[in-house]
Motif scaffolding. Structure first.
Motif, mmCIF file in Angstrom:
data_model
loop_
_atom_site.group_PDB
_atom_site.id
_atom_site.type_symbol
_atom_site.label_atom_id
_atom_site.label_comp_id
_atom_site.label_asym_id
_atom_site.label_seq_id
_atom_site.Cartn_x
_atom_site.Cartn_y
_atom_site.Cartn_z
ATOM 1 N N PRO A 78 0.824 -1.205 0.000
ATOM 2 C CA PRO A 78 0.000 0.000 0.000
ATOM 3 C C PRO A 78 0.859 1.255 0.000
ATOM 4 N N ALA A 79 0.293 2.339 -0.467
ATOM 5 C CA ALA A 79 1.008 3.610 -0.490
ATOM 6 C C ALA A 79 1.296 4.066 0.926
ATOM 7 N N GLN A 80 2.435 4.713 1.106
ATOM 8 C CA GLN A 80 2.838 5.138 2.439
ATOM 9 C C GLN A 80 2.609 6.620 2.648
ATOM 10 N N TYR A 81 1.829 7.240 1.813
ATOM 11 C CA TYR A 81 1.524 8.651 1.953
ATOM 12 C C TYR A 81 0.051 8.847 1.596
ATOM 13 N N PRO A 82 -0.572 9.824 2.187
ATOM 14 C CA PRO A 82 -1.987 10.040 1.875
ATOM 15 C C PRO A 82 -2.136 10.656 0.490
ATOM 16 N N GLY A 83 -3.225 10.379 -0.138
ATOM 17 C CA GLY A 83 -3.478 10.963 -1.442
ATOM 18 C C GLY A 83 -3.716 12.461 -1.324
ATOM 19 N N ARG A 84 -3.280 13.195 -2.315
ATOM 20 C CA ARG A 84 -3.443 14.644 -2.286
ATOM 21 C C ARG A 84 -4.874 14.974 -2.656
ATOM 22 N N ARG A 85 -5.477 15.860 -1.878
ATOM 23 C CA ARG A 85 -6.843 16.272 -2.149
ATOM 24 C C ARG A 85 -6.913 17.780 -2.228
ATOM 25 N N ARG A 86 -7.713 18.267 -3.124
ATOM 26 C CA ARG A 86 -7.939 19.699 -3.256
ATOM 27 C C ARG A 86 -8.992 20.124 -2.228
ATOM 28 N N THR A 87 -9.047 21.408 -1.961
ATOM 29 C CA THR A 87 -10.017 21.871 -0.968
ATOM 30 C C THR A 87 -11.444 21.650 -1.438
ATOM 31 N N TRP A 88 -11.678 21.665 -2.742
ATOM 32 C CA TRP A 88 -13.041 21.465 -3.221
ATOM 33 C C TRP A 88 -13.434 19.989 -3.247
ATOM 34 N N GLU A 89 -12.472 19.076 -3.001
ATOM 35 C CA GLU A 89 -12.771 17.648 -2.965
ATOM 36 C C GLU A 89 -13.064 17.157 -1.556
ATOM 37 N N THR A 90 -12.799 17.937 -0.565
ATOM 38 C CA THR A 90 -12.985 17.491 0.810
ATOM 39 C C THR A 90 -14.424 17.708 1.250
ATOM 40 N N ASP A 91 -14.781 17.050 2.340
ATOM 41 C CA ASP A 91 -16.131 17.192 2.879
ATOM 42 C C ASP A 91 -16.322 18.547 3.539
ATOM 43 N N ASP A 92 -15.241 19.111 4.046
ATOM 44 C CA ASP A 92 -15.338 20.398 4.712
ATOM 45 C C ASP A 92 -14.937 21.532 3.763
ATOM 46 N N ALA A 93 -15.443 21.485 2.536
ATOM 47 C CA ALA A 93 -15.124 22.505 1.538
ATOM 48 C C ALA A 93 -15.676 23.851 1.991
ATOM 49 N N PRO A 94 -14.966 24.932 1.704
ATOM 50 C CA PRO A 94 -15.438 26.252 2.135
ATOM 51 C C PRO A 94 -16.759 26.601 1.457
ATOM 52 N N SER A 95 -17.562 27.359 2.149
ATOM 53 C CA SER A 95 -18.885 27.693 1.625
ATOM 54 C C SER A 95 -18.829 28.872 0.661
ATOM 55 N N SER A 96 -17.815 29.723 0.762
ATOM 56 C CA SER A 96 -17.710 30.860 -0.149
ATOM 57 C C SER A 96 -16.263 30.992 -0.618
ATOM 58 N N PRO A 97 -16.041 31.689 -1.742
ATOM 59 C CA PRO A 97 -14.676 31.847 -2.249
ATOM 60 C C PRO A 97 -13.766 32.585 -1.276
ATOM 61 N N ASP A 98 -14.333 33.444 -0.432
ATOM 62 C CA ASP A 98 -13.499 34.168 0.526
ATOM 63 C C ASP A 98 -12.923 33.250 1.598
ATOM 64 N N ASP A 99 -13.564 32.124 1.853
ATOM 65 C CA ASP A 99 -13.087 31.176 2.856
ATOM 66 C C ASP A 99 -12.059 30.198 2.290
ATOM 67 N N ALA A 101 -8.652 29.207 0.724
ATOM 68 C CA ALA A 101 -7.293 29.740 0.629
ATOM 69 C C ALA A 101 -6.762 29.642 -0.801
ATOM 70 N N GLU A 102 -7.057 28.556 -1.495
ATOM 71 C CA GLU A 102 -6.575 28.413 -2.866
ATOM 72 C C GLU A 102 -7.211 29.443 -3.785
ATOM 73 N N MET A 103 -8.499 29.701 -3.595
ATOM 74 C CA MET A 103 -9.173 30.696 -4.424
ATOM 75 C C MET A 103 -8.619 32.096 -4.161
ATOM 76 N N ARG A 104 -8.364 32.418 -2.899
ATOM 77 C CA ARG A 104 -7.764 33.723 -2.574
ATOM 78 C C ARG A 104 -6.392 33.857 -3.230
ATOM 79 N N TRP A 105 -5.598 32.794 -3.210
ATOM 80 C CA TRP A 105 -4.272 32.834 -3.819
ATOM 81 C C TRP A 105 -4.378 33.053 -5.333
ATOM 82 N N LEU A 106 -5.313 32.325 -5.982
ATOM 83 C CA LEU A 106 -5.494 32.493 -7.424
ATOM 84 C C LEU A 106 -5.936 33.908 -7.769
ATOM 85 N N LEU A 107 -6.846 34.471 -6.999
ATOM 86 C CA LEU A 107 -7.299 35.843 -7.240
ATOM 87 C C LEU A 107 -6.157 36.839 -7.046
#
Length: 136
Positions: A78-99, A101-107
């Motif tokens: 088995p892999a010895q590291y966790p798979g990389r997940r984006r913030t929009w793939e997680t269950d606790d995804a931010p409710s707005s773009p201001d929350d 961090a990746e969207m703020r960085w892109l803007l």
């Protein structure tokens, strides 16, 4: 043409079974010698050919080694590291773009790029005198 096609298929089956007998190992015969297989195929062409193909296929399947995985110890570890997940793939995804961090960085990156483009004039839009001064 339609009358000839079944006859050609029948002939091809018999020839294929005979070639299989001649080219195979003794272990592929299911305990029957090659000479007897040839005799069976010639006396009972359809039944003998089908029987030979079924018996030889089963014998080869039993002798075939397990497929190799490339690892000497067996299955892939088995892999010895966790798979990389984006913030929009997680269950606790931010409710707005201001929350987010990746969207703020892109803007912020887009804003900085616009500022750089506005600060540096495009060389193609300069007048002839400005280009001569810059070149000389």
């Amino acid at each position: 043409m339609l009358r000839v096609l079944p006859m050609l298929a029948y002939l091809a089956l018999v020839v294929y079974a005979l070639v299989d007998v001649v080219q195979s190992d003794e272990e592929d015969g299911g305990g029957i010698q090659k000479g007897f297989w040839i005799l069976i195929i010639l006396l009972l062409p359809f039944a003998g050919s089908v029987a030979r193909l079924v018996v030889s296929r089963r014998a080869r399947a039993h002798r075939r080694p397990a497929p190799r995985t490339g690892y000497p110890a067996g299955p892939v570890p088995p892999a010895q590291y966790p798979g990389r997940r984006r913030t929009w793939e997680t269950d606790d995804a931010p409710s707005s773009p201001d929350d987010d961090a990746e969207m703020r960085w892109l803007l912020e990156q887009a804003r900085l790029k616009r500022e750089r483009e506005q600060a540096a004039p495009d060389p193609a839009t300069r007048s002839g005198e400005d280009r001569d001064a810059a070149a000389g």
